[in-house]
Design an enzyme around this catalytic site. Sequence first.
Site, PDB file in Angstrom:
ATOM      1  N   PHE A  45      -0.303  16.556   2.959  1.00  0.00           N
ATOM      2  CA  PHE A  45      -0.727  15.783   1.797  1.00  0.00           C
ATOM      3  C   PHE A  45       0.501  15.341   1.007  1.00  0.00           C
ATOM      4  CE2 PHE A  45      -2.683  14.511  -2.103  1.00  0.00           C
ATOM      5  CZ  PHE A  45      -3.785  13.812  -1.632  1.00  0.00           C
ATOM      6  N   GLU A  50       0.842  -1.197   0.000  1.00  0.00           N
ATOM      7  CA  GLU A  50       0.000   0.000   0.000  1.00  0.00           C
ATOM      8  C   GLU A  50       0.877   1.248   0.000  1.00  0.00           C
ATOM      9  OE1 GLU A  50      -2.433   1.660  -0.710  1.00  0.00           O
ATOM     10  OE2 GLU A  50      -4.063   1.334   0.710  1.00  0.00           O
ATOM     11  N   ASP A  51       0.346   2.341  -0.562  1.00  0.00           N
ATOM     12  CA  ASP A  51       1.133   3.573  -0.610  1.00  0.00           C
ATOM     13  C   ASP A  51       1.131   4.327   0.720  1.00  0.00           C
ATOM     14  OD1 ASP A  51      -1.551   4.299  -0.790  1.00  0.00           O
ATOM     15  OD2 ASP A  51      -1.315   5.589  -2.539  1.00  0.00           O
ATOM     16  N   ASP A  95      -3.774   6.235   6.020  1.00  0.00           N
ATOM     17  CA  ASP A  95      -4.176   7.547   6.522  1.00  0.00           C
ATOM     18  C   ASP A  95      -5.215   7.329   7.624  1.00  0.00           C
ATOM     19  OD1 ASP A  95      -4.462  10.346   6.534  1.00  0.00           O
ATOM     20  OD2 ASP A  95      -5.914  10.343   4.921  1.00  0.00           O
ATOM     21  N   ARG A 152       2.588  11.831  -9.583  1.00  0.00           N
ATOM     22  CA  ARG A 152       2.962  10.433  -9.300  1.00  0.00           C
ATOM     23  C   ARG A 152       4.398  10.140  -9.745  1.00  0.00           C
ATOM     24  NH1 ARG A 152      -1.678   7.588  -7.881  1.00  0.00           N
ATOM     25  NH2 ARG A 152      -3.582   8.169  -8.962  1.00  0.00           N
TER      26      ARG A 152
HETATM   27  P1  5GP Z   1      -7.308   5.922   4.260  1.00  0.00           P
HETATM   28  O1  5GP Z   1      -7.750   7.252   4.806  1.00  0.00           O
HETATM   29  O2  5GP Z   1      -8.486   5.048   3.946  1.00  0.00           O
HETATM   30  O3  5GP Z   1      -6.300   5.259   5.166  1.00  0.00           O
HETATM   31  O4  5GP Z   1      -6.551   6.245   2.931  1.00  0.00           O
HETATM   32  C1  5GP Z   1      -7.108   5.943   1.713  1.00  0.00           C
HETATM   33  C2  5GP Z   1      -6.299   6.340   0.540  1.00  0.00           C
HETATM   34  O5  5GP Z   1      -6.335   7.772   0.444  1.00  0.00           O
HETATM   35  C3  5GP Z   1      -4.829   5.988   0.520  1.00  0.00           C
HETATM   36  O6  5GP Z   1      -4.569   4.655   0.139  1.00  0.00           O
HETATM   37  C4  5GP Z   1      -4.354   6.967  -0.521  1.00  0.00           C
HETATM   38  O7  5GP Z   1      -4.616   6.455  -1.807  1.00  0.00           O
HETATM   39  C5  5GP Z   1      -5.217   8.192  -0.213  1.00  0.00           C
HETATM   40  N1  5GP Z   1      -4.461   9.122   0.650  1.00  0.00           N
HETATM   41  C6  5GP Z   1      -4.555   9.297   1.977  1.00  0.00           C
HETATM   42  N2  5GP Z   1      -3.674  10.237   2.399  1.00  0.00           N
HETATM   43  C7  5GP Z   1      -3.014  10.642   1.291  1.00  0.00           C
HETATM   44  C8  5GP Z   1      -1.948  11.579   1.056  1.00  0.00           C
HETATM   45  O8  5GP Z   1      -1.406  12.269   1.940  1.00  0.00           O
HETATM   46  N3  5GP Z   1      -1.539  11.699  -0.235  1.00  0.00           N
HETATM   47  C9  5GP Z   1      -2.085  10.990  -1.256  1.00  0.00           C
HETATM   48  N4  5GP Z   1      -1.591  11.195  -2.481  1.00  0.00           N
HETATM   49  N5  5GP Z   1      -3.065  10.083  -1.072  1.00  0.00           N
HETATM   50  C10 5GP Z   1      -3.524   9.926   0.189  1.00  0.00           C
HETATM   51 MG    MG Z   2      -3.715   3.678  -1.505  1.00  0.00          MG
END
Ligand code: 5GP
Ligand code: MG
Length: 177
Positions: free
Chosen positions: A152, A99-100, A103, A165
């Site tokens: 972000f 996973e990237d 959050d 990206r």
């Molecule tokens: P979650 O809030 O469900 O953990 O995150 C869901 C998705 O939101 C992550 O997998 C990512 O794709 C996107 N995301 C959350 N925070 C960031 C951020 O700081 N930068 C970017 N580019 N995507 C984010």
């Molecule tokens: Mg992601």
Amino acid sequence: MDSQPRPQILFSREQIEATVSNLATEINNNYRGKHPILIGVLKGSFVFMADLIRHLDFLLEVEFIRLSSYGRGRSTPGEIKVVQGLRSPIKGRDILIIEDIVDTGHSIAFLMDYLQKKKPASLRLCALTDKPSRRQVPVTIDYLGFTVPNKFIVGYGLDWDEKFRYLPDICFVEVED
Ligand code: 5GP
Ligand code: MG
């Protein structure tokens, strides 16, 4: 185009290279002799996954999965869905999710639950970045690259509005929610 945010470097490509190599050493030690499937979460994980797997030295397969995202800046998750699924069964297999960023944790919690129902032999998570200050649901990250501040993040696969990206460093942008 003047209103585009300007990415600022948080972790350089050299730092990323060293961290990915260390993560790979750890993963190699844990998966030696196994034959896992690495599942990359699209799109954000593709650069990290491409670099990581070239350091791995066990028999592995690569799959991708794509989840519906609930949109940049939105703090309340809508319904999360699998919009592009797996092409091969995972029952009885060792699974490592790539996973990237974690959050709020909602996406990965959903995905872990979704995959667990398919009865893999093991299910672990490798995340490039973790933003613990925003967590809403608990998530265990087995292999973590970087902890990031509440900003972000873009670059090295991560986007802002589909942009950035391609940046080789992990950066942040100042954006308004
Ligand atoms: P979650 O809030 O469900 O953990 O995150 C869901 C998705 O939101 C992550 O997998 C990512 O794709 C996107 N995301 C959350 N925070 C960031 C951020 O700081 N930068 C970017 N580019 N995507 C984010
Ligand atoms: Mg992601």
